[in-house]
Design a protein around this motif. Structure first.
Motif, mmCIF file in Angstrom:
data_model
loop_
_atom_site.group_PDB
_atom_site.id
_atom_site.type_symbol
_atom_site.label_atom_id
_atom_site.label_comp_id
_atom_site.label_asym_id
_atom_site.label_seq_id
_atom_site.Cartn_x
_atom_site.Cartn_y
_atom_site.Cartn_z
ATOM 1 N N UNK A 1 7.769 -5.661 -5.655
ATOM 2 C CA UNK A 1 7.471 -6.339 -6.929
ATOM 3 C C UNK A 1 6.116 -7.048 -6.924
ATOM 4 N N UNK A 2 5.106 -6.338 -6.435
ATOM 5 C CA UNK A 2 3.761 -6.909 -6.355
ATOM 6 C C UNK A 2 2.989 -6.810 -7.668
ATOM 7 N N UNK A 3 3.456 -5.990 -8.599
ATOM 8 C CA UNK A 3 2.752 -5.784 -9.866
ATOM 9 C C UNK A 3 3.460 -6.575 -10.955
ATOM 10 N N UNK B 1 -4.413 -0.715 3.444
ATOM 11 C CA UNK B 1 -4.579 -0.306 2.047
ATOM 12 C C UNK B 1 -3.769 -1.202 1.111
ATOM 13 N N UNK B 2 -4.365 -1.523 -0.012
ATOM 14 C CA UNK B 2 -3.722 -2.300 -1.071
ATOM 15 C C UNK B 2 -4.070 -1.653 -2.402
ATOM 16 N N UNK C 1 0.791 -1.228 0.000
ATOM 17 C CA UNK C 1 0.000 0.000 0.000
ATOM 18 C C UNK C 1 0.823 1.277 0.000
ATOM 19 N N UNK C 2 1.961 1.264 -0.671
ATOM 20 C CA UNK C 2 2.864 2.418 -0.660
ATOM 21 C C UNK C 2 2.355 3.586 -1.512
ATOM 22 N N UNK D 1 -6.188 2.562 -4.845
ATOM 23 C CA UNK D 1 -6.015 1.983 -3.518
ATOM 24 C C UNK D 1 -7.387 1.605 -2.963
ATOM 25 N N UNK D 2 -7.436 0.499 -2.222
ATOM 26 C CA UNK D 2 -8.676 0.098 -1.575
ATOM 27 C C UNK D 2 -8.350 -0.482 -0.207
#
Length: 83
Positions: free
Chosen positions: A66-68, A41-42, A20-21, A34-35
């Motif tokens: 590297x979540x995307x 938040x994510x 959630x940065x 963001x949600x």
């Protein structure tokens, strides 16, 4: 998640390691949002082609965890069915 895909038959996804940065939403605000989750938040994809490919790649490259990433659509469907 939008149904668009890249030329390799892949779909843009944000996995559960997202912290959630807000970097991706600042770099590619038409693609990510963001949600609130139980874990805070994510980020999630709201429009596969909301930004230019360069902006989307910049968001991918800047993600500190590297979540995307791009994922084959068939793999994503399997994951969705398990959840």
């Amino acid at each position: 998640m939008a149904e668009a895909q890249n030329n390799n038959g892949e779909q843009l996804v944000v996995d559960l390691t997202c912290i959630g940065c807000n970097i991706c939403t600042n770099v590619a605000e038409q693609t990510f949002v963001m949600y609130e989750t139980d874990d805070g938040l994510k980020s999630k994809v709201i429009n596969q082609s909301g930004n230019t490919p360069t902006e989307i790649q910049q968001a991918i490259d800047m993600c500190p965890v590297t979540a995307i990433h791009w994922q084959k659509i068939a793999e994503q469907v399997k994951k969705d069915l398990r959840n």
